[in-house]
Scaffold this active site. Structure first.
Site, PDB file in Angstrom:
ATOM      1  N   ASP A 137       0.626  -1.699   0.187  1.00 41.22           N
ATOM      2  CA  ASP A 137       0.216   0.344   0.238  1.00 41.22           C
ATOM      3  C   ASP A 137       0.865   1.159  -0.258  1.00 41.22           C
ATOM      4  OD1 ASP A 137       1.270  -0.736   2.818  1.00 41.22           O
ATOM      5  OD2 ASP A 137      -0.179   0.227   3.802  1.00 41.22           O
ATOM      6  N   GLU A 146       4.494  -0.049   8.035  1.00 41.11           N
ATOM      7  CA  GLU A 146       3.090  -1.122   7.255  1.00 41.11           C
ATOM      8  C   GLU A 146       3.457  -1.692   5.889  1.00 41.11           C
ATOM      9  OE1 GLU A 146      -1.778  -0.173   6.717  1.00 41.11           O
ATOM     10  OE2 GLU A 146      -0.287   1.171   6.894  1.00 41.11           O
ATOM     11  N   GLU A 176      -2.426   9.179  -0.677  1.00 38.99           N
ATOM     12  CA  GLU A 176      -2.689   7.747  -0.573  1.00 38.99           C
ATOM     13  C   GLU A 176      -4.767   8.719  -0.095  1.00 38.99           C
ATOM     14  OE1 GLU A 176      -3.113   5.081   3.932  1.00 38.99           O
ATOM     15  OE2 GLU A 176      -2.264   6.978   3.815  1.00 38.99           O
TER      16      GLU A 176
END
Length: 965
Positions: free
Chosen positions: A543, A549, A821
């Site tokens: 992502d 992350e 994002e």
């Protein structure tokens, strides 16, 4: 229907064949080789028309032959034959890889591409000879097949059973419908096909401090002696953690972050390297360094290091064939030794700490005198080791910095001008013990200061301690950073920009897509989409590449998968990742939010995320024409649909956790309903139906009639439940949002009589928002497609070209070089969105690229893998020019259009061995001019909006005169 036969081409074959064999052999083994060495063939084939027709040249040689002047003719005239040959074959692949090493597939598939200067060229036959020697002598041949077919992709090997660790050579000859032939060769090397691992897993005794903050990388070594000259040598290697292998003091291969990230408990990849040139007769040494990587390092946004295991491990098996044919094997075992060296800590999120004073010179070469302790053996077996056929992570672009900045907070910052993923190569000279710290960031704040709050816990910092010997060059080993800016601390002497270089690191995907147009902001958007893909396709589709992350989020991947395949060759990349999806899928069919699953098993089954299990296999099959995506993933696909069916009541799925239309347009303190909130269960029902439709499609391809019938019945019930729950009698949705109408229209959830009204309401919503997009991750990929299909392409163009928030071009105007994002990662006042979730390098919203290729330039698939295509560009007054191309399994397909006061110029290129339906935007045949085809003989079909032409391969140009004079 295919048939086994012999083939040859030419005019009057019974007369010309003896001579032609001589000429073709001369071509293949002498002239062709010579011209390839001086790079004439590729240039000529690509850009020029050939001089003569091959059959006429054959006839000429026949006459010369009977005049007994064959030698002179060959020398003086045959180069013209080479140039006259109107077909070529290139890009030979075994399992979609070029000359792969370590392929552990018993029945690999062969694919190739054709090139020709003649229009409407189709392959009519091929011959493949597979042998264990490059000269294809009769004794070495293990398969020889001649087939009458136009199939140039995924032709399955069906010869003798393949042997492990063996090189196989294949020679391909193709024939076309014009009587031409071409020949080319390639090879592959097999892996350990039957789990013939004799090596053992080894590990090191941990040093005193093994905390997260200080975990030095272990180094392993083994010396060995070779008594004879070497014929070949192959290294098979894997690790628990990441490895870097060395032979005789040099790094093995150009891959990084190996063995890659997989569902380690189910599948661990190994790599194979041809190291024949790296070893020698006499003393040799092999070594390896390990890093924590995804296996033992932190994975996810919580401190959860070591979720796959506690011990780093190495397994290595070096198979050597000597000049006399005898074999020698060097295995990782108890005779290896270990130590610790300069890498004091290396973590994917946090960076690397490297002390050059601890470098052990010659540690991976023979004659190293330092005594190291013996390794420990691990009890792990080798049953889950699999060969790697995905795209390895490699270095790509090297980016020079553009500016040195002293910030208001007095930090020394370097700007590379591009948000990228990889690391910075640093050159420095100074005293031993000098500490250089490199911190990474994506953006500067509104005041021009270094901004790292959005990294959360990720430190993204590399620290280098100088050894004090000349100019030293540092690059990390087992980490990567997402950044545009670096902050430099402790650099000795004057800091010069030429001492720093950004190194882009991502999976080795071949770039295949190009899009450009007359609007420079849209061109920058395309640039941002592709760089977002580069940065997030690092072995898995992550992502984001910068914060704590970097997970393989399924929702992001499915939303972007079609755009990804236009931009780069992602066939093997997704094939590998989907196998991990199936491996990590829960027993009840729920698909985890991230793959490989680094979260709790209960973090699964969100609509639009778990549907990656159905959407991506279908997309990959449709784009590449590769049915193995469906055959491999079909059980996983069925399990996910069964989960949704079991979770529904009366076929209505309205329970469970769902992310919904993630990061949709939301107004702070929304008191009047301006936030675009779409009911999550409405979304779930739409994706439920879409996955059932995909199951119908997949079952049809796989000839599973009973499943087709079952899913057709299920689909009717799912759609009926949707309409009962979420649609009013007039066709209005209970959630009056862009996403609600987009999904209902895209997935065909509405009655036919309601579709036009729903499209009208969608457009009204868009105009109410002053032509701004409000969709999130699940609605965005489809919105412009739905508008175009419903006759509102002008509205879709307005959304694409909108420059204010929320829109695709707003980040471009704010200086973005990748996709954000959030629609407003940086707000109009230059402040930031919430630091807890504000990546400046995501790719999900880049899914608009799919519409740019498929609608603006009109490149669409009509048969799997582009065997048949449609080129139907949708023009707009807002652009004067648009061009796109992508590499299909058959070659490049291209569409380009230009407009001016005189009309429209349209150029298309159709790959060899395919055909295309060209839709020209006019209904007046007299207004079309073309120098490439005779329009009066083209069997054109006139519709209410276009003139349609069915054309074979080749390049074509059309001019459509303006209707207004």
């Amino acid at each position: 229907m295919n048939r086994q036969t012999d083939y040859h081409s030419g005019l009057d074959d019974n007369i010309l064949n003896p001579l032609k064999i001589t000429i073709l052999d001369f071509n293949r083994f002498f002239i062709r080789d010579f011209l390839q060495r001086i790079n004439i063939i590729p240039y000529y084939f690509k850009y020029y028309h050939f001089l003569f027709h091959f059959k006429l040249i054959n006839l000429l040689f026949y006459l010369i032959y009977h005049m007994k002047k064959i030698i002179l003719a060959t020398i003086l005239i045959y180069p013209l034959v080479l140039l006259a040959q109107s077909i070529g074959v290139y890009d030979l692949r075994t399992e979609q890889l070029s000359n792969p090493i370590g392929l552990d597939i018993q029945k690999p598939r062969f694919s190739w591409k054709l090139m020709s200067d003649q229009k409407s060229t189709v392959q009519t036959a091929f011959e493949i000879i597979v042998a264990t020697t490059p000269d294809f002598n009769k004794k070495s041949i293990v398969w020889n097949t001649k087939i009458s077919t136009d199939q140039s992709v995924y032709n399955v090997y069906s010869g003798n059973r393949l042997l492990s660790n063996t090189s196989y050579f294949w020679k391909l000859t193709v024939w076309d419908n014009h009587g031409n032939t071409a020949t080319e060769s390639a090879f592959w090397h097999t892996g350990l096909l039957n789990n013939e691992w004799t090596a053992k897993w080894i590990t090191a005794t941990a040093p005193g401090d093994t905390s997260h903050e200080a975990f030095p990388s272990p180094m392993f070594r083994k010396e060995f002696n070779i008594s004879k000259d070497i014929k070949s040598a192959t290294l098979f290697i894997s690790s628990k953690g990441l490895y870097e292998a060395h032979i005789n003091g040099k790094k093995v291969g150009d891959d990084y972050l190996t063995p890659g990230w997989t569902s380690y408990k189910n599948r661990t990849q190994y790599q194979a390297y041809d190291i024949t040139q790296m070893i020698k007769k006499g003393p040799n040494a092999i070594g390896a360094i390990l890093g924590k990587g995804w296996f033992k390092g932190e994975v996810g946004w919580v401190k959860n290091a070591g979720i796959y295991g506690t011990d780093l491990g190495l397994i290595a098996q070096l198979e050597i064939t000597l000049s006399n044919g005898s074999k020698q094997t060097v295995n990782s075992d108890g005779s290896w030794t270990y130590s610790y060296g300069p890498i004091l800590n290396s973590e994917i999120y946090h960076g690397e700490y490297f002390d050059a004073r601890k470098i052990k010179e010659g540690w991976s070469a023979s004659g190293f005198s330092e005594i190291w302790p013996s390794v420990k053996l691990l009890s792990d077996n080798t049953s889950n080791l699999i060969g790697s056929y995905s795209n390895p992570v490699r270095k790509h672009e090297r980016i020079k910095p553009i500016e040195l900045i002293i910030t208001p907070e007095h930090d020394t910052v370097i700007d590379f001008g591009q948000n990228m993923v990889g690391w910075v190569s640093v050159k420095a000279s100074g005293k031993a013990g000098t500490v250089i710290t490199i911190s990474h960031a994506e953006v500067l704040d509104k005041f021009g200061n270094f901004y790292i709050e959005n990294l959360r816990r990720a430190k993204e910092t590399n620290t280098y301690i100088l050894r004090g010997v000349g100019e030293e060059i540092f690059e990390p080993h087992f980490t990567f950073q997402g950044f545009r800016y670096i902050k430099v601390q402790g650099y000795p002497g004057n800091l010069a920009l030429d001492k720093f270089e950004g190194v882009a690191l991502y999976s080795d995907m071949k770039k295949e897509g190009v899009f450009k147009c007359s609007n420079p902001l849209v061109n920058q958007l395309q640039h941002n989409i592709q760089w977002g893909q580069r940065g997030n396709f690092v072995d898995v589709p992550t992502d984001c590449p910068q914060r704590d992350e970097r997970l393989g989020w399924t929702g992001d991947a499915q939303a972007f998968s079609r755009t990804a395949a236009y931009n780069f060759d992602v066939q093997n990349f997704f094939a590998k990742w989907l196998l991990d999806l199936a491996a990590d899928q829960n027993q009840d069919g729920g698909v985890p939010h991230v793959i490989p699953n680094a979260l709790n098993p209960r973090s699964a089954a969100s609509t639009g995320w778990a549907d990656a299990s159905t959407i991506i296999p279908w997309n990959m099959y449709w784009i590449y024409g590769d049915t193995s995506f469906l055959t491999r993933q079909y059980p996983s696909m069925k399990k996910w649909v069964k989960y949704m069916e079991d979770s529904s009541k009366n076929y209505l799925w309205n329970k469970g956790f769902h992310f919904g239309d993630w990061l949709f347009y939301s107004v702070a303190d929304d008191r009047d309903g301006r936030s675009a909130v779409t009911d999550k269960y409405l979304i779930a029902q739409c994706f439920f139906a879409n996955s059932v439709q995909i199951m119908i499609n997949a079952a049809t391809v796989l000839n599973n009639a009973s499943d087709v019938h079952y899913y057709q019945d299920l689909l009717e019930k799912v759609k009926a439940a949707f309409r009962k729950e979420y649609v009013t009698g007039s066709g209005r949705m209970i959630s009056s949002t862009q996403t609600a109408y987009v999904l209902a229209l895209e997935f065909d959830m509405l009655l036919p009589e309601h579709r036009e009204y729903a499209a009208h309401l969608l457009v009204k919503n868009i105009t109410d928002y002053n032509y701004h997009i409000t969709t999130g991750f699940l609605g965005t990929p489809y919105i412009c497609h739905v508008l175009s299909k419903q006759g509102y392409a002008d509205v879709a163009y307005k959304l694409l070209l909108q420059e204010t928030y929320p829109s695709w071009l707003y980040p471009v105007k704010m200086g973005a070089t990748t996709i954000w994002e959030r629609w407003d990662g940086i707000k109009p006042d230059s402040t930031f969105q919430s630091a807890s979730m504000n990546s400046f390098n995501h790719y999900a919203y880049g899914a608009i690229g799919d519409w740019m290729y498929r609608v603006v330039c009109g490149i669409e698939i009509s048969a799997p893998g582009y065997k048949k295509s449609i080129i139907a560009p949708v023009l707009s007054n807002s652009l004067s020019f648009a061009s796109s191309s992508t590499i299909t399994p058959y070659g490049e397909i291209k569409s380009e259009w230009k407009t001016d006061k005189n009309g429209v110029d349209i150029s298309v290129e159709i790959p060899v061995n395919t055909s295309s339906l060209i839709k020209l935007p006019t209904i007046n045949m007299s207004k079309i001019k073309s120098n490439d085809i005779n329009l009066s003989n083209a069997n054109a079909i006139i519709t209410d909006k276009t003139i349609n032409l069915n054309l074979g391969s080749g390049k074509y140009t059309f001019h459509i005169e303006s209707e207004i004079k």
